[in-house]
Design a protein around this motif. Structure first.
Motif, PDB file in Angstrom:
ATOM      1  N   TYR A 174       0.844  -1.198   0.000  1.00  0.00           N
ATOM      2  CA  TYR A 174       0.000   0.000   0.000  1.00  0.00           C
ATOM      3  C   TYR A 174       0.886   1.258   0.000  1.00  0.00           C
ATOM      4  O   TYR A 174       0.712   2.171  -0.808  1.00  0.00           O
ATOM      5  CB  TYR A 174      -0.848  -0.018   1.267  1.00  0.00           C
ATOM      6  N   LYS A 175       1.843   1.286   0.912  1.00  0.00           N
ATOM      7  CA  LYS A 175       2.734   2.433   1.054  1.00  0.00           C
ATOM      8  C   LYS A 175       3.551   2.653  -0.220  1.00  0.00           C
ATOM      9  O   LYS A 175       3.656   3.776  -0.725  1.00  0.00           O
ATOM     10  CB  LYS A 175       3.668   2.226   2.241  1.00  0.00           C
ATOM     11  N   TYR A 209       1.450   4.225  -3.085  1.00  0.00           N
ATOM     12  CA  TYR A 209       1.191   5.655  -2.934  1.00  0.00           C
ATOM     13  C   TYR A 209       2.469   6.479  -3.069  1.00  0.00           C
ATOM     14  O   TYR A 209       2.426   7.619  -3.549  1.00  0.00           O
ATOM     15  CB  TYR A 209       0.466   5.928  -1.618  1.00  0.00           C
ATOM     16  N   GLN A 210       3.585   5.918  -2.697  1.00  0.00           N
ATOM     17  CA  GLN A 210       4.850   6.616  -2.937  1.00  0.00           C
ATOM     18  C   GLN A 210       5.121   6.718  -4.432  1.00  0.00           C
ATOM     19  O   GLN A 210       5.606   7.744  -4.917  1.00  0.00           O
ATOM     20  CB  GLN A 210       5.995   5.882  -2.240  1.00  0.00           C
ATOM     21  N   TYR A 238       1.961   9.658  -1.076  1.00  0.00           N
ATOM     22  CA  TYR A 238       2.128   9.062   0.248  1.00  0.00           C
ATOM     23  C   TYR A 238       2.155  10.108   1.359  1.00  0.00           C
ATOM     24  O   TYR A 238       1.458   9.976   2.368  1.00  0.00           O
ATOM     25  CB  TYR A 238       3.391   8.208   0.306  1.00  0.00           C
ATOM     26  N   ASP A 239       2.959  11.146   1.211  1.00  0.00           N
ATOM     27  CA  ASP A 239       3.089  12.131   2.279  1.00  0.00           C
ATOM     28  C   ASP A 239       1.750  12.785   2.603  1.00  0.00           C
ATOM     29  O   ASP A 239       1.413  13.003   3.773  1.00  0.00           O
ATOM     30  CB  ASP A 239       4.116  13.196   1.893  1.00  0.00           C
ATOM     31  N   ASN A 247      -1.174  11.486   2.286  1.00  0.00           N
ATOM     32  CA  ASN A 247      -2.142  10.533   2.816  1.00  0.00           C
ATOM     33  C   ASN A 247      -1.546   9.600   3.865  1.00  0.00           C
ATOM     34  O   ASN A 247      -2.102   8.540   4.141  1.00  0.00           O
ATOM     35  CB  ASN A 247      -2.716   9.699   1.661  1.00  0.00           C
ATOM     36  N   ARG A 248      -0.445  10.011   4.455  1.00  0.00           N
ATOM     37  CA  ARG A 248       0.262   9.152   5.402  1.00  0.00           C
ATOM     38  C   ARG A 248      -0.659   8.642   6.523  1.00  0.00           C
ATOM     39  O   ARG A 248      -0.675   7.458   6.854  1.00  0.00           O
ATOM     40  CB  ARG A 248       1.438   9.908   6.011  1.00  0.00           C
ATOM     41  N   ILE A 268      -3.251   6.091   5.264  1.00  0.00           N
ATOM     42  CA  ILE A 268      -2.647   4.802   4.936  1.00  0.00           C
ATOM     43  C   ILE A 268      -2.336   4.021   6.207  1.00  0.00           C
ATOM     44  O   ILE A 268      -2.574   2.810   6.290  1.00  0.00           O
ATOM     45  CB  ILE A 268      -1.380   5.006   4.080  1.00  0.00           C
TER      46      ILE A 268
END
Length: 267
Positions: A239-240, A243-244, A249-250, A252-253, A256
């Protein structure tokens, strides 16, 4: 215009009491260009005989009998056999509205979307409730769809395979398959893999699928907080990374990380 073929994939395992309803719903689709793949996963009840009975009266049906290997391996085998432009999945204890395939395929053809996702009905005894989150009527890009996914990171709506229509060429080109080592969330991982390579997405607000809540299912009877968390920890890394890879990612950290503890409110 000639309608593209849709492959309806039905994994079958010891579902004889409900199987006729499921198969009939696939046969009665108001979309003629379908093939129906009934993959028997080593059933010990009358499921295989029921499948063969239907195949004798409907040439669109193909029956495959396999040794028991789990739903992921069964779906993967069907994907390898499918000939359609699109893949649609149906579980053997559920059923579809007669317009399900037509609405999904027409939406995909009209918009050119790589993935179509629909609302669905959850059936719990006599209680039927409608579930779904996306009310967006246009075509979404990958980043926009991924942002919406963060609203309900552990939902059935985004996680399951049976309320979606997939392009088979994308699945085949990237070797996307269900993880046969997982007993739970294998469909969610399949979807994350698919989203990684798909570029356009659209939604149907019409509920077209009837998911039957089954408290005796493998998931309901074998999962516990420990193996649930272990599975989620394994999926969390994927998942991470996803998004990265799309630069979200940042932003939606927290959402997630919420996936580790969130429950599926629509499941």
């Amino acid at each position: 215009m000639e309608q593209p073929l849709v492959s309806i994939i039905v994994p079958v395992y010891n579902s004889a009491p409900l199987l006729a309803r499921c198969i009939d719903s696939a046969r009665r689709q108001r979309y003629p260009a379908v093939e129906i793949l009934l993959i028997n996963d080593g059933s010990t009840d009358a499921s295989l005989e029921i499948c063969r009975m239907y195949a004798r009266v409907d040439p669109r049906i193909t029956v495959v009998d396999r040794r028991n290997s789990g739903v992921s391996a069964t779906r993967n085998h069907a994907i390898g056999l499918a000939r359609g432009k699109y893949l649609q999945f149906l579980d053997s204890d559920d059923w579809m509205d007669a317009n399900a395939t037509r609405l999904l395929a027409e939406r995909a053809e009209e918009t050119g979307a790589d993935l179509v996702i629909s609302h669905y009905c959850r059936v719990d005894g006599d209680k039927v409730t409608v579930h779904g989150f996306l009310n967006h009527t246009g075509v979404m890009g990958k980043r926009q769809f991924a942002e919406h996914l963060m609203d309900e990171p552990a939902s059935f709506y985004y996680g399951v395979m049976w309320n979606k229509l997939y392009r088979r060429d994308i699945v085949q080109a990237h070797g996307i398959r269900c993880n046969e080592n997982l007993d739970w969330c294998e469909d969610f991982l399949f979807n994350l893999e698919y989203i990684r390579y798909a570029e356009s997405f659209c939604a149907l607000q019409t509920p077209i699928y009837y998911y039957v809540k089954n408290n005796k299912s493998l998931t309901a009877t074998t999962l516990n907080p420990i193996n649930t968390l272990q599975t989620r920890l394994g999926l969390f890394a994927y998942y991470k990374a996803f998004y990265q890879s799309i630069g979200l990612y940042d932003r939606n950290r927290m959402q997630i990380h919420r996936y580790l503890i969130a429950g599926a409110s629509d499941g």
